[in-house]
Design an enzyme around this catalytic site. Structure first.
Site, PDB file in Angstrom:
ATOM      1  N   ASP A 190     114.599 106.202  51.590  1.00 51.12           N
ATOM      2  CA  ASP A 190     114.938 107.045  52.748  1.00 51.12           C
ATOM      3  C   ASP A 190     115.356 106.204  53.954  1.00 51.12           C
ATOM      4  O   ASP A 190     116.104 106.668  54.825  1.00 51.12           O
ATOM      5  CB  ASP A 190     113.740 107.909  53.159  1.00 51.12           C
ATOM      6  CG  ASP A 190     113.013 108.556  51.991  1.00 51.12           C
ATOM      7  OD1 ASP A 190     112.840 107.896  50.946  1.00 51.12           O
ATOM      8  OD2 ASP A 190     112.581 109.715  52.124  1.00 51.12           O
ATOM      9  N   ASP A 240     110.868 106.259  60.051  1.00 48.76           N
ATOM     10  CA  ASP A 240     111.710 107.452  60.179  1.00 48.76           C
ATOM     11  C   ASP A 240     112.177 107.702  61.609  1.00 48.76           C
ATOM     12  O   ASP A 240     112.617 108.816  61.936  1.00 48.76           O
ATOM     13  CB  ASP A 240     110.960 108.674  59.644  1.00 48.76           C
ATOM     14  CG  ASP A 240     110.904 108.682  58.131  1.00 48.76           C
ATOM     15  OD1 ASP A 240     111.931 108.360  57.506  1.00 48.76           O
ATOM     16  OD2 ASP A 240     109.839 108.999  57.578  1.00 48.76           O
TER      17      ASP A 240
END
Length: 378
Positions: free
Chosen positions: A160, A98
């Protein structure tokens, strides 16, 4: 201002969100909110994956009026957040896939808006750390570091990740080194092949053999079950593949983004906010996800600039954003810090059900910025 869009509601929505953000900054300051609990945003560790969305929201509002008195305070808070986030880059256990969510919205936003060389340096460091997570045999970016009783996370990637690839594309542009882009494209190709189903629905989690790189199985992840269609995962896919097409011009990414977008819109129908999983059984359909709607809307507005079917995607994105403003925004209520209501973090674990979420707020404001003629931060 985009003259094809009614200036009235867009401007009112933007000003309402910007004013609320400026007001929230007086209390939230340089902490890291995730969900709103009883009207007030919580505070998480800077290591948490959502830590970039608050400085990102500050930079969006700052960009609109950089010379204002409020902008100076927003800039100071965002800079303080960025310094805290750099500490995480020194801890291998705090670094995961991330990094794009965090650094595109903090240091790189600071570099783009203010020319911050420290922001650029931190962004390049983050890009190198993200590239180091590439699994050579499986050609994917490893998601997580933690161990799990249900999967071998040494071989796990999640949808994601598509939103984090712009960090690598940016690093290639900045450094002139094509390796960052090559890794991003290899990962995107793996995701397109292994996560995106024939009907355009999306798998959240795929587990690969950590030694051979071969696909082993799908996991439901934050969706209802393997084979389901987690709404936010669909939004990550349509938005992320649109961004990969924008950076690379590779037509296969545009086609994948369109398939995910078409599935999302078909499942959404006339609604504004989707149920948390499009395939959730009847007894589990009481949770909604406005964050998925906001992510998808911003992605659709991105896709509108890239696709031959752009008018369809533009109209759909505008409809969703307007619906969020008119039916799901917190309005002028002093009792709620969140900008949009009815988001769901993780239904299977019972976390953050039907509450405002910071990334929902960010993408809602990013979509409004696009309707006003600006760009997002990814």
């Amino acid at each position: 201002m985009n003259t094809s869009v009614s200036a009235s509601w867009v401007e009112k929505a933007w000003q309402q969100g910007a004013s609320r953000t400026i007001q929230n900054a007086k209390r939230i300051k340089d902490t890291f909110p995730h969900t709103s609990v009883q009207g007030m945003y919580d505070s998480n560790d800077p290591e948490w994956w959502t830590a970039g969305f608050w400085p990102g929201l500050l930079w969006l509002v700052h960009r609109d009026a950089p010379e204002s008195e409020a902008a100076a305070e927003l800039r100071r808070i965002a800079d303080s957040c960025e310094r805290q986030l750099e500490d995480c880059l020194r801890d291998p256990d705090s670094v995961d896939h991330d990094l794009g969510f965090i650094w595109l919205l903090s240091g790189i936003a600071s570099y783009r808006q203010m020319g911050s060389e420290e922001g650029r340096r931190r962004g390049m460091l983050a890009a190198n750390l993200l590239a180091a997570r590439f699994h050579v045999r499986g050609e994917f970016i490893r998601a997580w570091n933690f161990s799990s009783s249900t999967m071998d996370t040494r071989g796990v990637a999640i949808i994601d990740s598509m939103m984090n690839l712009p960090l690598l594309y940016w690093a290639s542009e900045q450094s002139g080194d094509p390796r960052f882009r090559w890794l991003a494209e290899a990962h995107a190709d793996t995701v397109a092949r292994e996560f995106v189903r024939a009907d355009g629905s999306i798998c959240h989690v795929v587990e690969f053999d950590p030694y051979t790189g071969q696909k082993l199985r799908e996991h439901g992840g934050q969706g209802h079950a393997p084979g389901s269609a987690w709404a936010r995962g669909t939004a990550w896919a349509l938005h992320g593949f649109a961004l990969s097409f924008r950076y690379t011009g590779e037509a296969r990414y545009l086609e994948t983004a369109e398939r995910a977008a078409d599935f999302f819109l078909a499942m959404l129908g006339e609604d504004i906010v989707p149920v948390w999983d499009f395939r959730a059984p009847t007894e589990h359909r009481a949770a909604w996800d406005s964050s998925a709607a906001a992510i998808a809307a911003s992605g659709l507005l991105e896709l509108a600039k890239l696709s031959p079917r752009g008018q369809i995607y533009a109209a759909a994105g505008e409809r969703i954003v307007r619906g969020l403003y008119e039916h799901f925004s917190a309005g002028k209520s002093a009792a709620e810090e969140g900008l949009i209501m009815k988001g769901t973090v993780h239904y299977p674990e019972g976390r953050g059900i039907n509450v405002p979420i910071i990334y929902g707020d960010y993408f809602y404001m990013e979509a409004l910025a696009k309707l006003r003629g600006s760009e997002g931060l990814f």
